[in-house]
Scaffold this active site. Structure first.
Site, short mmCIF file in Angstrom:
data_model
loop_
_atom_site.label_atom_id
_atom_site.label_comp_id
_atom_site.label_asym_id
_atom_site.label_seq_id
_atom_site.Cartn_x
_atom_site.Cartn_y
_atom_site.Cartn_z
N THR A 155 0.82 -1.21 0.00
CA THR A 155 0.00 0.00 0.00
C THR A 155 0.85 1.26 0.00
O THR A 155 1.98 1.27 0.52
CB THR A 155 -0.91 0.02 1.25
OG1 THR A 155 -1.56 1.29 1.35
CG2 THR A 155 -0.09 -0.17 2.53
N TYR B 102 -1.92 0.25 9.96
CA TYR B 102 -2.15 -0.40 8.67
C TYR B 102 -0.91 -0.30 7.80
O TYR B 102 -0.39 -1.30 7.30
CB TYR B 102 -3.36 0.22 7.97
CG TYR B 102 -3.50 -0.20 6.53
CD1 TYR B 102 -3.66 -1.53 6.18
CD2 TYR B 102 -3.46 0.75 5.51
CE1 TYR B 102 -3.77 -1.92 4.85
CE2 TYR B 102 -3.57 0.38 4.18
CZ TYR B 102 -3.72 -0.96 3.85
OH TYR B 102 -3.82 -1.34 2.53
#
Length: 327
Positions: A117, A141
């Site tokens: 990501t 995250y």
């Protein structure tokens, strides 16, 4: 020999499964159905409902289905949720990825594509963001994904194992043929949320943060069509198999759109205005995330087809209308 797709019943995973099957490539799916839907994958694709942290199950799947490549999508992926539940995110995204990588090594799987990501970069100093930018994640995250990238790099140094870490920017849209799309009810993806609001499924659209250092004060993101993203995975698989090397690459178009620009695109597509409420920034959200994507193109020959915000919105909206009719 087959490709194992983890999280293959989820949003990106089910598009990947369709892309593999469209090419006649043997495919196997594992998914715990926490957020995915078994109906999203073709009936003829072998599906195992299970957890990627289950080493014994993974060993069995790799052996029985002769798995030679893994594409790893299974993860939790909502930035604010990771801030509220960091340990849950480290368990699901990092600890279970370690179990999957270990199973791959035990089973002789030499090719591994990891769903990373842009959140690994945090608030970048340079935009568009190059792959060699410092990794400074703002959320658990992003940190959980960066840790998995490090595990892959260390593993590749000592085993006959080659990997790609693909750093996604904002994935959006739906299958242009209308077969699948983002189906999770009340998902946090901006374009999905805006389409649901425009169709009357949400009372209002929330905009988190209007004081970012951006042209209109709202966050700017690089939106990549999900079908272009899975095509990139196919190109990367071929690259890894042919070159026996590793790859870290951004997946985006190199063009950003603000939240307000995205809402305007949804209004154009529907012809409707919808209620918008402005709210404070969310923890962990950077001001801008735009990819420098030349490396992926130059290395693999990837050429996107749907590099247009109006096309992305049109496909997302068509899927939301189809879902609305089902409900």
């Amino acid at each position: 020999m087959a490709t194992l797709v983890t999280g293959g019943c989820g949003y990106i995973g089910c598009h990947m499964v369709l892309a593999l099957r469209d090419r006649g490539l043997p495919t196997v799916v594992i998914d715990n159905l926490a957020t995915g839907f078994a109906w999203a994958i073709p009936a003829e694709v072998p599906f195992i409902q299970g957890d990627v942290g289950d080493g014994a199950l993974l060993d069995q799947i790799i052996r029985e289905h002769q798995i030679e490549a893994i594409i790893h999508f299974a993860a939790s992926s909502v930035v604010p949720d990771s801030v509220a539940d960091p340990l849950g995110y480290y368990l699901n995204n990092t600890v279970k990825s370690q179990a999957l990588i270990a199973a791959a090594v035990r089973g002789g799987v030499k090719t591994f594509v990891f769903s990373s990501t842009a959140a690994v970069y945090g608030n970048p100093e340079i935009v568009p963001i190059p792959e060699d930018a410092p990794l400074k994640p703002l959320s658990p995250y992003g940190a959980s994904k960066a840790m998995t990238e490090q595990m892959l790099a260390d593993t590749a140094k000592v085993h006959d194992f080659h990997y790609a870490a693909l750093r996604y920017f904002n994935v959006a849209g739906a299958d242009p043929q209308g077969r699948v799309g983002q189906s999770t009810l009340k998902a946090s993806h901006l374009i999905k949320a805006a389409c649901e609001t425009a169709l009357g499924q949400r009372e209002e659209m929330k905009v988190f943060g209007t004081d970012f250092d951006t042209p209109d004060g709202t966050g700017v993101r690089d939106y990549i069509h999900v079908s272009d993203l899975v095509e990139a995975h196919l190109d990367v698989l071929e690259y890894l198999r042919a070159n026996k090397t590793n790859l870290i690459a951004n997946c985006g178009y190199g063009r950003g759109f603000s939240v307000l620009e995205v809402l305007a695109a949804v209004e154009r597509a529907t012809g409707n205005k919808f209620p918008v409420r402005y709210a404070p920034r969310r923890a962990g959200d950077p001001a801008m995330a735009v990819a420098a994507s030349d490396h992926l193109r130059a290395t693999t020959g990837w050429t996107p087809r749907w590099n247009d915000i109006d096309a992305i919105v049109a496909h997302a909206l068509a899927w939301e209308r189809k879902l609305k009719d089902k409900r």
